[in-house]
Design a protein around this motif. Structure first.
Motif, PDB file in Angstrom:
ATOM      1  N   PHE A 128     110.626  -1.274 124.742  1.00 49.35           N
ATOM      2  CA  PHE A 128     111.464  -1.493 123.557  1.00 49.35           C
ATOM      3  C   PHE A 128     112.782  -0.729 123.685  1.00 49.35           C
ATOM      4  O   PHE A 128     113.864  -1.282 123.434  1.00 49.35           O
ATOM      5  N   CYS A 129     112.678   0.552 124.107  1.00 50.11           N
ATOM      6  CA  CYS A 129     113.890   1.366 124.254  1.00 50.11           C
ATOM      7  C   CYS A 129     114.843   0.762 125.285  1.00 50.11           C
ATOM      8  O   CYS A 129     116.061   0.737 125.068  1.00 50.11           O
ATOM      9  N   THR A 130     114.305   0.269 126.419  1.00 46.43           N
ATOM     10  CA  THR A 130     115.192  -0.255 127.468  1.00 46.43           C
ATOM     11  C   THR A 130     115.892  -1.536 127.008  1.00 46.43           C
ATOM     12  O   THR A 130     117.088  -1.697 127.256  1.00 46.43           O
ATOM     13  N   THR A 131     115.158  -2.459 126.341  1.00 48.52           N
ATOM     14  CA  THR A 131     115.826  -3.692 125.901  1.00 48.52           C
ATOM     15  C   THR A 131     116.906  -3.366 124.874  1.00 48.52           C
ATOM     16  O   THR A 131     118.002  -3.925 124.929  1.00 48.52           O
ATOM     17  N   LEU A 132     116.589  -2.429 123.957  1.00 45.03           N
ATOM     18  CA  LEU A 132     117.572  -2.050 122.939  1.00 45.03           C
ATOM     19  C   LEU A 132     118.795  -1.402 123.590  1.00 45.03           C
ATOM     20  O   LEU A 132     119.941  -1.713 123.237  1.00 45.03           O
ATOM     21  N   SER A 133     118.546  -0.516 124.584  1.00 47.07           N
ATOM     22  CA  SER A 133     119.675   0.135 125.274  1.00 47.07           C
ATOM     23  C   SER A 133     120.528  -0.907 125.990  1.00 47.07           C
ATOM     24  O   SER A 133     121.762  -0.822 125.966  1.00 47.07           O
ATOM     25  N   ALA A 134     119.873  -1.880 126.625  1.00 48.88           N
ATOM     26  CA  ALA A 134     120.622  -2.924 127.343  1.00 48.88           C
ATOM     27  C   ALA A 134     121.574  -3.633 126.382  1.00 48.88           C
ATOM     28  O   ALA A 134     122.741  -3.873 126.718  1.00 48.88           O
TER      29      ALA A 134
ATOM     30  N   ALA B 173     124.224 -12.940 138.418  1.00 44.43           N
ATOM     31  CA  ALA B 173     125.006 -13.888 139.214  1.00 44.43           C
ATOM     32  C   ALA B 173     126.488 -13.776 138.867  1.00 44.43           C
ATOM     33  O   ALA B 173     127.347 -13.777 139.752  1.00 44.43           O
ATOM     34  N   ILE B 174     126.791 -13.651 137.557  1.00 44.25           N
ATOM     35  CA  ILE B 174     128.186 -13.547 137.125  1.00 44.25           C
ATOM     36  C   ILE B 174     128.762 -12.182 137.501  1.00 44.25           C
ATOM     37  O   ILE B 174     129.897 -12.082 137.987  1.00 44.25           O
ATOM     38  N   ALA B 175     127.955 -11.121 137.309  1.00 40.43           N
ATOM     39  CA  ALA B 175     128.422  -9.776 137.653  1.00 40.43           C
ATOM     40  C   ALA B 175     128.736  -9.678 139.139  1.00 40.43           C
ATOM     41  O   ALA B 175     129.684  -8.998 139.543  1.00 40.43           O
ATOM     42  N   TYR B 176     127.963 -10.388 139.962  1.00 42.58           N
ATOM     43  CA  TYR B 176     128.207 -10.385 141.407  1.00 42.58           C
ATOM     44  C   TYR B 176     129.574 -10.996 141.726  1.00 42.58           C
ATOM     45  O   TYR B 176     130.322 -10.461 142.540  1.00 42.58           O
TER      46      TYR B 176
ATOM     47  N   GLN C 128     129.957  -0.348 132.989  1.00 36.86           N
ATOM     48  CA  GLN C 128     129.092  -0.436 131.813  1.00 36.86           C
ATOM     49  C   GLN C 128     128.183  -1.667 131.906  1.00 36.86           C
ATOM     50  O   GLN C 128     127.000  -1.606 131.564  1.00 36.86           O
ATOM     51  N   VAL C 129     128.741  -2.780 132.391  1.00 38.57           N
ATOM     52  CA  VAL C 129     127.928  -3.986 132.586  1.00 38.57           C
ATOM     53  C   VAL C 129     126.821  -3.692 133.597  1.00 38.57           C
ATOM     54  O   VAL C 129     125.663  -4.065 133.399  1.00 38.57           O
ATOM     55  N   LYS C 130     127.186  -2.992 134.685  1.00 40.87           N
ATOM     56  CA  LYS C 130     126.192  -2.617 135.697  1.00 40.87           C
ATOM     57  C   LYS C 130     125.081  -1.798 135.068  1.00 40.87           C
ATOM     58  O   LYS C 130     123.893  -2.021 135.336  1.00 40.87           O
ATOM     59  N   GLY C 131     125.473  -0.835 134.224  1.00 40.40           N
ATOM     60  CA  GLY C 131     124.481   0.003 133.534  1.00 40.40           C
ATOM     61  C   GLY C 131     123.533  -0.839 132.712  1.00 40.40           C
ATOM     62  O   GLY C 131     122.307  -0.673 132.777  1.00 40.40           O
ATOM     63  N   ALA C 132     124.108  -1.794 131.949  1.00 39.52           N
ATOM     64  CA  ALA C 132     123.283  -2.664 131.109  1.00 39.52           C
ATOM     65  C   ALA C 132     122.322  -3.468 131.969  1.00 39.52           C
ATOM     66  O   ALA C 132     121.144  -3.662 131.598  1.00 39.52           O
ATOM     67  N   LEU C 133     122.798  -3.929 133.140  1.00 42.17           N
ATOM     68  CA  LEU C 133     121.942  -4.745 134.009  1.00 42.17           C
ATOM     69  C   LEU C 133     120.811  -3.918 134.603  1.00 42.17           C
ATOM     70  O   LEU C 133     119.682  -4.395 134.738  1.00 42.17           O
ATOM     71  N   ILE C 134     121.116  -2.659 134.960  1.00 41.46           N
ATOM     72  CA  ILE C 134     120.067  -1.793 135.520  1.00 41.46           C
ATOM     73  C   ILE C 134     118.988  -1.547 134.467  1.00 41.46           C
ATOM     74  O   ILE C 134     117.794  -1.695 134.727  1.00 41.46           O
TER      75      ILE C 134
END
Lengths: 163, 163
Positions: free
Chosen positions: B17-23, B101-104, B128-134
């Motif tokens: 739950f925490c990870t999806t919310l953080s993303a 795919a888009i971030a790449y 920041q996008v990279k962080g969200a993806l991780i």
């Protein structure tokens, strides 16, 4: 009744095998040479990592789908098939999502990032990619159905005792 | 033993739950204004449909993950949770694949299509996008584990009889 169900799932698996194989063939054969101003370039699937990923996943699932067709009905490996169906459904979903995201940029572009749509220059290539994605989408839906069916069979305690 | 397992899955669900919310939060808060030559533009997640899809899916899964935390252990709804875990694992996989795919393309560009990488201009946004993806990737892995675990619990006839 059990025989009808077996024939039905066999048919479903056969169609799923055909769609994944078609997706690979259509995507691989999509290439078009185009000239924009003085630059000549060839659009082909292997330039885009997302399309390569799509082809690789669909090829692997095709081989799996082909092998499962010859699995005897009483085999203990059917329990493994539930898990493998889940894995390959997820892989197919992932590959078609990535390919769709890129195809969308190819069609509409992304004005903020300065990425121009390329489908006006390479219409034939784009249409073929679209075809591959549509066939790929059908295979995802079929594998989801197959997974739900094998899950249902495995979850049903009555069926479990019979086997 | 059953108690330990329950606490363990509760913790796993809480972290998921925490990870999806953080993303969601990291992706939504990613915006950066940049000026290239005379053009000033603001890079933000909502310009890219794939990132919007990522945010929507992660938000839905966050709500689901939050509600499941309060489901009583004896509830009959746990059988539904197996199916919902499967659906949301597939949705999360799909959204992160599209966003990746888009971030790449944002990071490396696509020379043949003439799409230039934009991460040199908007480094903060990209990071920041990279962080969200991780974080999103961690949540996919957690939901896969949760799904496998609930599947295992449902498939195991001994556990089935006990419940």
């Amino acid at each position: 009744m059990a025989e009808t169900k077996r024939i039905f799932t066999f048919l479903l698996r056969f169609i799923a095998f055909c769609t994944t194989l078609s997706a690979v063939i259509i995507m691989i054969s999509s290439r078009q040479r185009a000239t924009v101003l003085v630059f000549s370039f060839e659009a082909k699937y292997s330039d885009t990592p997302a399309f390569k990923y799509f082809v690789i996943v669909n090829a692997i699932v095709s081989i799996y789908g082909f092998l499962v067709l010859f699995l005897p009905p009483k085999s203990l490996l059917w329990r493994l098939v539930v898990a493998l169906d889940a894995v390959f459904t997820i892989l197919l979903t992932s590959s078609i999502s990535a390919a769709l995201a890129i195809a969308y940029v190819g069609e509409k572009g992304n004005p903020i990032a300065g990425w121009l749509p390329i489908c006006d220059q390479v219409t034939k290539y784009c249409n073929q990619v679209k075809g591959a994605l549509i066939v790929g989408f059908i295979s995802v839906v079929l594998y989801m159905l197959l997974f739900l069916y094998s899950l249902h069979t495995a979850l049903n305690p009555l069926l479990l005792e019979k086997s």
